[in-house]
Design a protein around this motif. Structure first.
Motif, PDB file in Angstrom:
ATOM      1  N   CYS A  61       5.467   2.425   3.961  1.00  0.00           N
ATOM      2  CA  CYS A  61       6.479   3.153   3.212  1.00  0.00           C
ATOM      3  C   CYS A  61       6.827   4.430   3.938  1.00  0.00           C
ATOM      4  N   CYS A  65       6.199  10.046  -2.207  1.00  0.00           N
ATOM      5  CA  CYS A  65       6.121  10.381  -3.628  1.00  0.00           C
ATOM      6  C   CYS A  65       4.721  10.923  -3.934  1.00  0.00           C
ATOM      7  N   TYR A  67       2.731  10.955  -6.295  1.00  0.00           N
ATOM      8  CA  TYR A  67       1.799  10.243  -7.187  1.00  0.00           C
ATOM      9  C   TYR A  67       1.264   8.949  -6.603  1.00  0.00           C
ATOM     10  N   CYS A  68       1.856   8.498  -5.509  1.00  0.00           N
ATOM     11  CA  CYS A  68       1.657   7.098  -5.112  1.00  0.00           C
ATOM     12  C   CYS A  68       0.610   6.917  -4.016  1.00  0.00           C
ATOM     13  N   ILE A  70       0.258   4.606  -1.833  1.00  0.00           N
ATOM     14  CA  ILE A  70       0.648   4.096  -0.517  1.00  0.00           C
ATOM     15  C   ILE A  70       1.711   4.980   0.140  1.00  0.00           C
ATOM     16  N   ARG A  71       1.821   6.212  -0.312  1.00  0.00           N
ATOM     17  CA  ARG A  71       2.750   7.167   0.308  1.00  0.00           C
ATOM     18  C   ARG A  71       2.434   7.294   1.804  1.00  0.00           C
TER      19      ARG A  71
HETATM   20 FE1  SF4 Z   1       7.279   6.284  -3.410  1.00  0.00          FE
HETATM   21 FE2  SF4 Z   1       5.085   4.716  -3.356  1.00  0.00          FE
HETATM   22 FE3  SF4 Z   1       7.526   3.618  -3.730  1.00  0.00          FE
HETATM   23 FE4  SF4 Z   1       6.826   4.614  -1.332  1.00  0.00          FE
HETATM   24  S1  SF4 Z   1       5.883   2.857  -2.389  1.00  0.00           S
HETATM   25  S2  SF4 Z   1       8.799   4.953  -2.415  1.00  0.00           S
HETATM   26  S3  SF4 Z   1       5.611   6.401  -1.904  1.00  0.00           S
HETATM   27  S4  SF4 Z   1       6.462   5.040  -5.136  1.00  0.00           S
END
Ligand code: SF4
Ligand code: 5AD
Ligand code: FES
Length: 362
Positions: A61, A65, A67-68, A70-71
């Motif tokens: 990715c 983000c 919170y995520c 896998i950012r």
């Molecule tokens: Fe955001 Fe996670 Fe989606 Fe990537 S995978 S756009 S970091 S929510």
């Protein structure tokens, strides 16, 4: 208190204040909300539950983000990409088992090569299944041209969660730069609709600083944008993300679960004929999370078809279920769960949103 909830539930229209009151309902009152939502679900969409076989195609990715799990900034995440053959194999499994539809989901990426590869994959899936498998994609913000190419290649539904409809909150949960811009995300929803996709969006529930009023506004956002499908679930903290520092300020997980369940129920009351997914994140908190969501309004479920060896690397949040299982186990497990929840599986059907069908006719 119950009188107040009963009164609100007997109305045809709901203000932000009404919706917030329903979302704040306590243990007794929420039963009234759930019963009303179950009744509306039965009357408008029936008890059929449609499958969307989920392929978590890659955890690469380009975004960050806050919170995520896998950012891009999480260097601990082990990155993977499912091979083309494996995607086709999973798609074949879905087709042979009469799942009706697939969801292809991945982190957000761009680039000509990537766009072309997805396009090719979509065409291959369509061809392999004689056009029978419906395809939803969830691949983030893209250009109008990309959306169009993927649509022409066979994807007919697109999921793009707005994540939180309040722009101020949105910017608190995302880095402040051009690639994480609320207006661009909103614009993407308009583009998708213009191109002809069935459009799905959604939010996370129980985020730090989020109030029931914000959530009531999220529900009104779905209605205002005349959304065809919604997938939403509890926010669940992930240790290797910047937002983990707020973990002590969050609602207890059970409360986040019930708040999510109330969101599903109230949304069913508000938008009677849309498709609502029983989010996997519900089950990260409650072992019966998805069944409970089906009982109070959800009519879509996404059995995981990601090849087992990749599953534990698509960790957006903690305690994600099904990471040790394979396609066959999830299929059997969900079948039993849906029957327990009084649902009937819509085998071999696309199960498009009734709302979309009506929207097309007008
Ligand atoms: Fe955001 Fe996670 Fe989606 Fe990537 S995978 S756009 S970091 S929510
Ligand atoms: N908790 C719950 N949901 C999350 N998502 C990303 N991170 C989390 C988290 N920590 C959701 C986002 C995204 C979807 C693919 O997963 O809403 O749109
Ligand atoms: Fe995957 Fe139950 S749905 S194990």
């Amino acid at each position: 208190m119950s009188e107040k909830i009963k009164n609100i539930l007997s109305q045809e229209n709901f203000s932000k204040v009404d919706l917030a009151a329903l979302l704040a309902a306590g243990e007794e009152d929420r039963k009234l909300v759930f019963a009303k939502a179950a009744e509306i679900k039965q009357a408008y969409v029936g008890n059929k539950v449609y499958y969307r076989g989920l392929i978590e195609f890659s955890n690469l990715c380009g975004k960050n983000c806050l919170y995520c799990g896998i950012r891009a900034g999480n260097k601990k995440a082990r990155r993977y990409e499912v091979t083309e053959e494996e995607v086709l194999e999973a798609a074949r499994y879905a087709w042979e088992n009469k799942f009706g539809s697939l969801v292809l989901q991945a982190g957000e990426r761009s680039g000509k090569d990537y766009v072309r590869r997805i396009e090719r994959l979509l065409r291959q899936i369509k061809k392999m299944s004689n056009g029978e498998l419906g395809i939803t994609i969830s691949l983030g913000e893209q250009s109008e041209e990309t959306y169009r190419r993927w649509f022409e290649a066979g994807a007919h539904r697109y999921l793009l969660r707005i994540e939180v409809s309040n722009p101020d909150l949105y910017h608190r949960y995302h880095p402040k730069n051009k690639v994480h811009d609320y207006q661009t995300r909103l614009q993407s929803l308009f583009l998708l609709k213009k191109i002809g996709y069935q459009v799905g969006t959604g939010v996370m529930i129980g985020l730090p600083f989020q109030t029931v009023e914000d959530l009531a506004m999220d529900l009104l956002f779905f209605r205002e944008h005349d959304i065809d499908m919604v997938g939403m679930g509890p926010y669940i903290e992930h240790e290797d993300t910047p937002m983990y520092r707020y973990k002590d300020q969050l609602l207890p997980k059970v409360d986040r679960f019930y708040l999510s369940l109330k969101m599903v129920a109230v949304l069913r009351i508000l938008m009677k004929d849309i498709n609502i997914a029983a989010a996997t994140a519900m089950q990260a908190i409650d072992p019966m999370g998805r069944e409970k969501a089906i009982k109070v309004g959800a009519n879509i479920i996404m059995p995981n078809l990601t090849p087992s060896r990749y599953r534990e690397d698509y960790l957006l949040y903690e305690d994600k279920p099904c990471t040790d299982e394979d396609a066959e186990e999830c299929k059997r497990c969900l079948e039993a769960r849906i029957h327990m929840a009084g649902g009937e599986i819509g085998y071999g059907e696309w199960g498009d949103s009734k709302h979309f069908e009506k929207r097309k006719k007008t």
